[in-house]
Design a protein around this motif. Structure first.
Motif, PDB file in Angstrom:
ATOM      1  N   LEU A  58       0.830  -1.210   0.000  1.00 37.13           N
ATOM      2  CA  LEU A  58       0.000   0.000   0.000  1.00 37.13           C
ATOM      3  C   LEU A  58       0.859   1.253   0.000  1.00 37.13           C
ATOM      4  CD1 LEU A  58      -2.890  -1.010   2.426  1.00 37.13           C
ATOM      5  CD2 LEU A  58      -2.999  -0.715  -0.059  1.00 37.13           C
ATOM      6  N   ARG A  98       0.629   3.888  -3.069  1.00 37.45           N
ATOM      7  CA  ARG A  98       0.250   5.282  -2.815  1.00 37.45           C
ATOM      8  C   ARG A  98       1.329   6.260  -3.254  1.00 37.45           C
ATOM      9  NH1 ARG A  98      -2.452   4.018   3.124  1.00 37.45           N
ATOM     10  NH2 ARG A  98      -4.331   3.024   2.273  1.00 37.45           N
ATOM     11  N   THR A 137       1.629   6.135  -7.270  1.00 39.05           N
ATOM     12  CA  THR A 137       0.451   6.683  -7.936  1.00 39.05           C
ATOM     13  C   THR A 137       0.345   8.185  -7.704  1.00 39.05           C
ATOM     14  OG1 THR A 137      -0.633   4.540  -7.676  1.00 39.05           O
ATOM     15  CG2 THR A 137      -2.042   6.404  -8.221  1.00 39.05           C
ATOM     16  N   ALA A 138       0.634   8.653  -6.502  1.00 40.79           N
ATOM     17  CA  ALA A 138       0.588  10.096  -6.223  1.00 40.79           C
ATOM     18  C   ALA A 138       1.622  10.838  -7.075  1.00 40.79           C
ATOM     19  CB  ALA A 138       0.825  10.354  -4.737  1.00 40.79           C
ATOM     20  N   ARG A 170      -3.665  -2.881  -6.798  1.00 32.94           N
ATOM     21  CA  ARG A 170      -3.703  -2.575  -5.367  1.00 32.94           C
ATOM     22  C   ARG A 170      -4.461  -3.652  -4.592  1.00 32.94           C
ATOM     23  NH1 ARG A 170      -7.711  -1.002  -2.404  1.00 32.94           N
ATOM     24  NH2 ARG A 170      -7.393   0.169  -0.499  1.00 32.94           N
ATOM     25  N   ARG A 183      -4.246   7.758   2.930  1.00 38.36           N
ATOM     26  CA  ARG A 183      -4.847   7.216   1.700  1.00 38.36           C
ATOM     27  C   ARG A 183      -4.483   8.109   0.521  1.00 38.36           C
ATOM     28  NH1 ARG A 183      -9.033   3.691   1.886  1.00 38.36           N
ATOM     29  NH2 ARG A 183      -9.526   2.860   3.918  1.00 38.36           N
ATOM     30  N   LEU A 184      -4.605   7.569  -0.673  1.00 36.26           N
ATOM     31  CA  LEU A 184      -4.190   8.286  -1.886  1.00 36.26           C
ATOM     32  C   LEU A 184      -4.870   9.646  -2.007  1.00 36.26           C
ATOM     33  CD1 LEU A 184      -2.533   8.222  -4.497  1.00 36.26           C
ATOM     34  CD2 LEU A 184      -4.483   7.124  -5.596  1.00 36.26           C
ATOM     35  N   ARG A 198      -3.717  12.706   0.202  1.00 37.71           N
ATOM     36  CA  ARG A 198      -2.368  13.246   0.004  1.00 37.71           C
ATOM     37  C   ARG A 198      -2.446  14.505  -0.850  1.00 37.71           C
ATOM     38  NH1 ARG A 198       1.929   8.764   0.061  1.00 37.71           N
ATOM     39  NH2 ARG A 198       0.904   7.222   1.362  1.00 37.71           N
TER      40      ARG A 198
END
Length: 152
Positions: A62, A66, A69-70, A97, A123-124, A127
């Motif tokens: 995770l 995260r 992907t961010a 995921r 969590r994504l 952020r």
């Protein structure tokens, strides 16, 4: 105890040959799942594809999902092809995921070294990086619409 191959161990109570234990590549915890998370960086002329290959335990997976992907949401939009590749990369990561999100809590590997798992962090969508990254294509589209409407 020697390990003939990565993530292999011998059950001390068994006379059988070694069996494979899939352990997290980051912390060594179990259970872990093999998964590859992708990233994308778009530049005006060129682009760069990134990847982090597992296996990952739930927490390390995770955290990797995260972070990658961010960063993709912020760095992926800058180029014609990148404008299409970035959302595909994010969607692929979202699907992958699930492989780590539904694993049990990480436990120390009884047959090999392990350390505490990574902190998955917020969590994504909590952020700031991801929120800025989601706003970038909206701003770019708004600027294009504004430029076209002023030109006509």
């Amino acid at each position: 105890m020697s390990h003939p191959q990565p993530y292999a161990a011998t059950d001390p109570g068994s006379a059988h040959a070694p069996f494979a234990i899939v352990a997290c590549r980051m912390c060594g915890s179990v259970p872990a799942a093999p998964v590859t998370f992708r990233g994308h960086q778009g530049f005006v002329i060129v682009m760069r594809f990134l990847s982090q290959q597992g296996p990952f335990c739930r927490d390390c997976g995770l955290a990797t999902f995260r972070a990658m992907t961010a960063r993709t949401l912020v760095q992926g939009w800058y180029g014609w092809a990148s404008f299409l590749i970035t959302p595909i990369t994010v969607l692929v990561n979202l699907v992958k995921r699930g492989k780590v999100a539904y694993l049990g809590a990480p436990q120390p590997n009884p047959y090999g070294p392990s350390r505490p798992p990574m902190n998955p962090g917020p969590r994504l969508l909590q952020r700031p990086t991801a929120l800025i990254g989601l706003a970038i294509p909206l701003v770019l589209v708004a600027l294009i619409v504004l430029a076209v409407s002023r030109g006509s």
